[in-house]
Design an enzyme around this catalytic site. Structure first.
Site, PDB file in Angstrom:
ATOM      1  CG  HIS A  37       5.912  24.544  11.935  1.00 55.41           C
ATOM      2  ND1 HIS A  37       6.191  23.199  11.847  1.00 55.41           N
ATOM      3  CD2 HIS A  37       7.090  25.161  12.164  1.00 55.41           C
ATOM      4  CE1 HIS A  37       7.485  23.010  12.030  1.00 55.41           C
ATOM      5  NE2 HIS A  37       8.049  24.182  12.212  1.00 55.41           N
TER       6      HIS A  37
ATOM      7  CE  LYS B  19      -0.706  24.067  14.226  1.00 52.45           C
ATOM      8  NZ  LYS B  19      -0.161  24.177  15.604  1.00 52.45           N
TER       9      LYS B  19
ATOM     10  CG  ASP C   8       4.284  18.848  11.650  1.00 50.82           C
ATOM     11  OD1 ASP C   8       4.225  19.722  12.528  1.00 50.82           O
ATOM     12  OD2 ASP C   8       5.331  18.244  11.374  1.00 50.82           O
TER      13      ASP C   8
ATOM     14  NE  ARG D 274     -18.364  39.934  21.801  1.00 46.58           N
ATOM     15  CZ  ARG D 274     -19.045  40.085  22.936  1.00 46.58           C
ATOM     16  NH1 ARG D 274     -18.551  40.875  23.878  1.00 46.58           N
ATOM     17  NH2 ARG D 274     -20.187  39.474  23.113  1.00 46.58           N
TER      18      ARG D 274
END
Length: 322
Positions: A146, A167, A185, A251
């Protein structure tokens, strides 16, 4: 990663025959039900000499000029015995190269045991090379997952995450910004060789995007053929997840994270989702930054170098004052 399916793949012999334009010299032997499971190919020179130890009966057998010259030095009874032994093993087929017409013994044994005897005008070495490459691609390890796969500035970016996290919406925004959709998908991934992971869409859902509240959108029809692509090498995985205040997110990017797919490690970034974040721009930046790293420049390492130099310089100045 949420897997949909995995498995050992095969290819029909009839498809191989059509692909390489092979002639079937035993037309009464059906090739539709014969399947190839092994990408390696065998030239049965040792078998023609009577050595059958470690013989892999799942391999296609290719016969060239050398093997035929050797067999011509033996009577038909010897040839029949060797060919019978090979055919009884249940090989997928025997292919004669360079337009060589096989001995009638081959045709007889092929019909007897249901082994197709094929012919081509192609050279032995070139056919072996091309057939091996084709079978490696067709029989490559593969998996369906997926996710969404997009081509961003030539980088294959695989978006994964929980259902409904955004997404498909990010992919559509990327398409509007000039990038290309590969799959939505369901993404089919296959490992073609040691360092390539190729992604594509199933035939049924190719060029379609599902948008909750709207339905199915045909990207190729709405945005043109320049907005889609059939397949691409996966270079980067972006995992979208809900923002969690308790969790620490990278970060600086000094150390890479990886997602393992079919035994291959692909660079992976975890992107926390919050209202107001423009996912399309973030994905674009991640793709460009990844390419930059592949070309030898790492912005995080450059920042670290500058900070270190500044700190060392300030330390030296303090020492001089003292």
């Amino acid at each position: 990663m949420d897997n949909i399916s995995t498995g050992k793949y095969s290819v029909k012999l009839s498809k191989v025959i059509e692909k390489f334009g092979l002639r079937n010299l035993t037309p009464q032997v059906s090739t539709d039900k014969i399947r190839i499971y092994q990408s390696d190919i065998n030239r049965p020179a040792l078998q023609f000499a009577g050595y059958f130890d470690y013989f892999d009966n799942q391999r296609i057998q290719i016969v060239g000029k050398v093997e035929c010259r050797y067999l011509k030095t033996h009577p038909d009874e010897y040839i029949r015995e060797m060919i019978s032994h090979i055919c009884r093993k249940g090989v997928p087929c025997i292919i004669f190269c360079r337009g060589i017409t096989p001995n009638e013994v081959f045709i007889g044994q092929g019909n007897k045991y249901g082994i197709p005897i094929l012919q081509t005008d192609e050279g032995t070495s070139s056919l072996l090379s091309e057939l091996n490459r084709y079978l490696k691609e067709e029989l490559a390890p593969r998996i369906s997952i997926h996710g969404v796969l997009v081509d961003v500035f030539g980088e294959g970016v695989l978006l994964i995450g929980e259902s409904g996290i955004g997404k498909s919406e990010a992919a559509l925004e990327l398409v509007k910004r000039g990038h290309r959709l590969v799959a939505d998908d369901v993404v089919e991934l296959k490992r073609t060789n040691y360092d390539e992971l190729i992604g594509s869409a199933p035939d049924v859902t190719r060029y379609f995007i599902e948008l909750r509240g709207i339905g199915i959108v045909d990207v190729k029809t709405l945005y043109g053929v320049q907005s889609v692509e059939d397949n691409i090498k996966v270079d980067l995985v972006i995992k979208l997840e809900e923002w969690n205040r308790e969790r620490e997110y990278d970060r600086l990017g000094l150390e890479e994270e990886y997602e393992e797919i079919l035994g291959m490690k692909v660079v992976c970034h975890r992107i926390p989702i919050r209202p107001g974040r423009n996912l399309a721009i973030i994905v674009e930046s991640a793709a460009v930054n990844h390419r930059q790293k592949q070309m030898g420049y790492n912005a995080a390492q450059e920042l670290y170098r500058r900070v270190t130099e500044r700190m060392n310089s300030e330390t030296e100045q303090d020492d001089d004052k003292n």
